[in-house]
Design an enzyme around this catalytic site. Structure first.
Site, PDB file in Angstrom:
ATOM      1  N   GLY A 171     -22.603  34.352  47.702  1.00  0.00           N
ATOM      2  CA  GLY A 171     -22.965  35.304  48.754  1.00  0.00           C
ATOM      3  C   GLY A 171     -22.818  36.761  48.338  1.00  0.00           C
ATOM      4  O   GLY A 171     -22.955  37.659  49.161  1.00  0.00           O
ATOM      5  N   ARG A 298     -24.114  21.231  40.292  1.00  0.00           N
ATOM      6  CA  ARG A 298     -22.788  20.583  40.264  1.00  0.00           C
ATOM      7  C   ARG A 298     -22.634  19.726  41.506  1.00  0.00           C
ATOM      8  O   ARG A 298     -23.498  19.738  42.381  1.00  0.00           O
ATOM      9  CB  ARG A 298     -21.720  21.672  40.298  1.00  0.00           C
ATOM     10  CG  ARG A 298     -21.979  22.625  41.461  1.00  0.00           C
ATOM     11  CD  ARG A 298     -20.835  23.557  41.744  1.00  0.00           C
ATOM     12  NE  ARG A 298     -21.234  24.670  42.586  1.00  0.00           N
ATOM     13  CZ  ARG A 298     -21.346  24.645  43.905  1.00  0.00           C
ATOM     14  NH1 ARG A 298     -21.080  23.540  44.587  1.00  0.00           N
ATOM     15  NH2 ARG A 298     -21.741  25.703  44.586  1.00  0.00           N
TER      16      ARG A 298
END
Ligand code: ADP
Length: 453
Positions: A171, A298
């Protein structure tokens, strides 16, 4: 290519907390020994005794332990581990680390460094997506360097636009521009900030969507070019770009739109020659049009939501495909059953602007009963360290439909006692009883608007 697989005999878990425990459990069930690594701040943590061996790799600050590549590699060599599972965060999306593992002949349980870089860099990912007909936001073709160029593009796609760092994450490194003046000022600043924060000053611009839902697709690939999707998760309940609640399937999503977005995600993974677990993140507008945001290369925090609705163990599958097994199931075998919700419970005080609330937990009474899953490393007497992120557990429920799942979550949250530290349990209960959340389909800024009231 000849298909060769040999299961690992010993896996080093390069992570901590609940995800380290999740990986240790998966390995145990697969008959693989585990080596846990820990920092001084985690010394004595109860989950460490569940590994076959635990090795201290340094002091509490991540740079001296969980982010320290030479120490982790040494621990793997000392203990004769033949693979490393990075979990999420720390080194999980570090292509250099994946490369060092390869050079040391230790299998990195995840994609190759090449596939990771291709999808991990936002500009390169967007380019690959576009070439494979995966919908992306209109915007610059690649990185933008000049103000004039940015202004031209913004005029074409229309304001507001968002300036993003190609290497950004968590972010950070984003700014929204509503007109040409703020755009011109923003470009230079964004480049400088990106250079300082990520060591890469490349920025790009794209259309900014005001009211969006966050919908992401879980994918898995093997080493022989097979790529499957495990459907989507809706993670729109966020605060400061951090997810608080995730659920699957996405409420109200049209089955045809679902199929389109899931197929697009799997196509992208396949095109990148990707193996392991990947999540393709999208924003969805009110007409259920999807635009790809980025790919996480991931396992994700919220992966258990998908495990509950599909019955597929994502962590075990990651390990099996890394060992060279073919994908153990076909796309047609993946079916959605019921509805699952996850609440991330953080040691934070919602009354004091979510200030961290680390310290000793003297009373820990977790919920149980039908359809409840708790992924945590915490027990009574555990001290939450101050060095790491504040998530102490993930509470999940599974039920026949969304309505029953919400009731079940509310019931489980009511049973949960954690003392004396402050947690987000109460906030989650409020949300389970919130009319808009119950209706389904809140946007990514909903929680922030609610908290301001
Ligand atoms: P990061 O890698 O930092 O997480 P993302 O590209 O995934 O960056 O974006 C993070 C968040 O920023 C999104 O979940 C969304 O809230 C907001 N965002 C990013 N791109 C857009 C966009 N084009 N329109 C609206 N919001 C956006």
């Amino acid at each position: 290519m000849a298909k060769k697989s040999q299961m690992f005999s010993r896996v080093l878990v390069a992570n901590r907390g609940e995800i380290a425990l999740r990986i240790i459990r998966a390995c145990r069930e697969l008959g693989i020994e585990t080596v846990a690594v820990f920092s001084e701040a985690d010394r004595g943590a109860p989950y460490l005794r569940l590994a076959d061996r635990a090795i201290c790799i340094g002091a509490g600050p991540p740079s001296e332990s969980y982010l320290n590549i030479p120490r982790i590699i040494s621990a793997a060599e000392i203990s004769n581990a033949d693979a490393i599972h990075p979990g999420y965060g720390f080194l999980a999306e570090n292509a250099h680390f994946a490369e060092v593992c390869r050079d040391c002949r230790i299998e990195f349980i995840g994609p190759t460094p090449e596939a990771m870089s291709k999808l991990g860099d936002k500009v390169s990912c967007k380019r690959t997506a576009k070439a494979n007909k995966v919908p992306v936001f209109p915007g610059s073709e690649g990185a933008v360097t000049e103000e004039d160029e940015a202004a031209d593009i913004a005029k074409k796609i229309g304001y507001p636009v968002i300036i993003k760092a190609s290497a950004g994450g968590g972010g950070r490194g984003m700014r929204v521009a509503h007109n040409e003046v703020t755009l011109r000022a923003g470009i230079k600043q964004a480049q400088q900030e990106a250079q300082a924060a990520f060591g890469n000053g490349a920025v790009f611009i794209e259309k900014f969507l005001e009211r969006a839902r966050h919908v992401e697709v879980q994918c898995l690939g093997d080493k022989y070019g097979e790529a499957v999707y495990l459907y989507e998760r809706d993670c729109s309940v966020q605060r400061r770009h951090q997810k608080l609640i995730e659920e699957a399937p996405g409420p109200g999503i049209d089955p045809r739109k679902r199929e389109d977005v899931c197929k697009a995600a799997a196509r992208l993974i396949k095109a990148a020659g990707y193996h392991g677990a990947a999540t393709v993140e999208f924003l969805m507008d009110d007409k259920q049009n999807f635009y790809m945001l980025e790919v996480n290369t991931r396992v994700q925090v919220e992966h258990p939501v998908t495990e509950l609705i599909t019955g597929i163990d994502i962590v075990k599958t990651m390990i099996r495909v890394a060992a060279g097994e073919e994908m153990p199931f076909k796309q047609r075998d993946v079916q959605i059953k019921g509805h699952a919700i996850e609440c991330r419970i953080n040691a934070e005080d919602p009354e004091r602007n979510f200030a961290p609330s680390a310290g000793l937990i003297t009373r820990w009474e977790p919920p149980g009963g039908p359809g409840v899953r708790l992924d945590t490393h915490v027990v009574s007497g555990y001290r939450v360290p101050t060095n790491y992120d504040s998530m102490i557990c993930k509470l999940l429920v599974h039920a026949d439909d969304r309505k029953q799942a919400i009731r079940r979550m509310d019931r489980a949250l009511r049973e949960f006692v954690v003392e004396p530290i402050k947690t987000t349990i109460g906030l989650h209960r409020d949300l389970m009883n919130d009319a808009a959340f119950n209706q389904g389909g809140v946007d990514i800024h909903y929680l922030e608007r609610l908290l301001k009231k």
